[in-house]
Design a protein around this motif. Structure first.
Motif, short mmCIF file in Angstrom:
data_model
loop_
_atom_site.label_atom_id
_atom_site.label_comp_id
_atom_site.label_asym_id
_atom_site.label_seq_id
_atom_site.Cartn_x
_atom_site.Cartn_y
_atom_site.Cartn_z
N ARG A 137 -1.06 -8.34 8.30
CA ARG A 137 -2.21 -8.29 9.21
C ARG A 137 -2.99 -6.99 9.03
NH1 ARG A 137 -5.11 -11.75 12.68
NH2 ARG A 137 -6.21 -10.47 14.18
N GLU A 138 -2.28 -5.89 8.83
CA GLU A 138 -2.92 -4.59 8.71
C GLU A 138 -3.25 -4.24 7.26
OE1 GLU A 138 -1.24 -1.39 10.92
OE2 GLU A 138 -0.53 -2.69 12.52
N ARG A 139 -3.14 -5.22 6.37
CA ARG A 139 -3.49 -5.06 4.96
C ARG A 139 -2.62 -4.01 4.26
NH1 ARG A 139 -10.13 -4.92 5.46
NH2 ARG A 139 -10.28 -6.58 7.01
N ALA A 140 -1.40 -3.87 4.75
CA ALA A 140 -0.46 -2.94 4.13
C ALA A 140 0.32 -3.61 3.01
CB ALA A 140 0.51 -2.39 5.18
N CYS A 141 0.15 -4.92 2.86
CA CYS A 141 0.83 -5.62 1.78
C CYS A 141 0.01 -6.83 1.34
CB CYS A 141 2.24 -6.06 2.20
SG CYS A 141 2.27 -7.42 3.40
N THR A 142 0.31 -7.29 0.15
CA THR A 142 -0.33 -8.49 -0.40
C THR A 142 0.76 -9.37 -0.99
OG1 THR A 142 -0.63 -7.44 -2.57
CG2 THR A 142 -2.45 -7.25 -0.99
N VAL A 143 0.40 -10.60 -1.30
CA VAL A 143 1.33 -11.52 -1.96
C VAL A 143 0.66 -12.03 -3.22
CG1 VAL A 143 2.55 -13.71 -1.82
CG2 VAL A 143 2.49 -12.20 0.16
N ASP A 178 0.85 -1.18 0.00
CA ASP A 178 0.00 0.00 0.00
C ASP A 178 0.90 1.23 0.00
OD1 ASP A 178 -2.79 1.29 0.65
OD2 ASP A 178 -1.37 2.16 2.09
N ALA A 179 0.65 2.16 -0.92
CA ALA A 179 1.53 3.31 -1.08
C ALA A 179 1.60 4.18 0.18
CB ALA A 179 1.07 4.15 -2.27
N LEU A 180 0.45 4.39 0.82
CA LEU A 180 0.44 5.23 2.01
C LEU A 180 1.18 4.55 3.16
CD1 LEU A 180 -3.23 6.59 1.93
CD2 LEU A 180 -1.13 7.71 1.16
N ALA A 181 1.00 3.24 3.29
CA ALA A 181 1.72 2.50 4.34
C ALA A 181 3.22 2.52 4.08
CB ALA A 181 1.21 1.06 4.40
N ALA A 182 3.60 2.40 2.80
CA ALA A 182 5.01 2.44 2.44
C ALA A 182 5.62 3.79 2.77
CB ALA A 182 5.18 2.13 0.96
N ALA A 183 4.87 4.86 2.48
CA ALA A 183 5.36 6.20 2.77
C ALA A 183 5.52 6.42 4.27
CB ALA A 183 4.41 7.24 2.18
N GLU A 184 4.55 5.92 5.04
CA GLU A 184 4.61 6.06 6.50
C GLU A 184 5.78 5.27 7.07
OE1 GLU A 184 1.92 4.98 10.44
OE2 GLU A 184 0.96 5.20 8.48
N TRP A 185 5.96 4.05 6.58
CA TRP A 185 7.08 3.23 7.04
C TRP A 185 8.41 3.88 6.67
CZ3 TRP A 185 10.98 1.08 4.14
CH2 TRP A 185 11.84 0.21 4.83
#
Length: 208
Positions: free
Chosen positions: A184-190, A51-58
């Motif tokens: 778990r937080e749906r910040a990534c997929t496989v 997720d782009a927003l999660a990536a930016a936050e991380w």
């Protein structure tokens, strides 16, 4: 959105992010171990989507060095260019230039990789170069400047997103606890590149 490394349970047992100790405990997950997932990603049989927003936050918390400098530089570039447009509008009395920050805001929204219109934004970003040149040759200087602002914003947003997204994917593929928390937080997929099936966590613990 935080991704915990690990914490100690009441009985001293290590409890990993999301309550899972390993990817093998994720219901419906296609890989029995993190090593198997890493091998599949390395062989390009699988890929991790973020997720782009999660990536930016991380990235804001974890990325350092040249990558952080580059991302900050892109942000600063957009801010400075917006201020420059407003100053130029009053200096030259060409008040159409005040629209530049508005154009930037619209381009930023549609260019973001989380936007539902991201594919159309990609086409528009490429087309902006052609439109800019055409307007410039026609002598429509102000219009060409506004188009240039849209193209600049598109390029800056996509470049920053590429840097943060790539760094986040690399971190997820090397840290099981981070991956478990993000999944778990749906910040990534496989994605299984052979079957084209995408696995994501849901509240019902079912992957699709």
């Amino acid at each position: 959105m935080g991704f915990q490394k690990s914490e100690r349970g009441a009985k001293g047992d290590e409890t990993r992010a999301g309550g899972w100790r390993s990817v093998a405990e994720i219901p419906g997950f296609p890989y029995e171990s993190f090593a198997e997932l890493k091998a599949a990603v390395a062989a390009r049989r699988a890929s991790i989507g973020v997720d782009a927003l999660a990536a930016a936050e991380w990235a804001d918390r974890s990325v350092s060095g040249l990558k952080r400098v580059a991302v900050n530089a892109f942000s600063l570039l957009l801010i400075v260019s917006a201020i420059a447009a407003v100053v130029a509008a009053f200096w030259t009395r060409n008040y159409w230039l005040i629209a530049a920050p508005v154009v930037q805001a619209a381009a930023f929204f549609f260019s973001h990789s989380s936007s539902p219109s991201r594919e159309w934004a990609t086409l528009a970003g490429v087309a902006s170069v052609i439109v800019f040149i055409d307007f410039l040759f026609r002598g429509w200087v102000t219009a060409s400047v506004l188009v240039a602002y849209a193209g600049l914003t598109f390029a800056a947003v996509r470049a920053a997103g590429f840097i943060t997204g790539s760094a986040f994917r690399k971190a997820l593929a090397s840290d099981e606890v981070l991956f478990l928390g993000a999944y778990r937080e749906r910040a990534c997929t496989v994605r299984d590149n052979e079957t084209r099936r995408v696995y994501r966590h849901r509240s019902s613990n079912i992957a699709d």
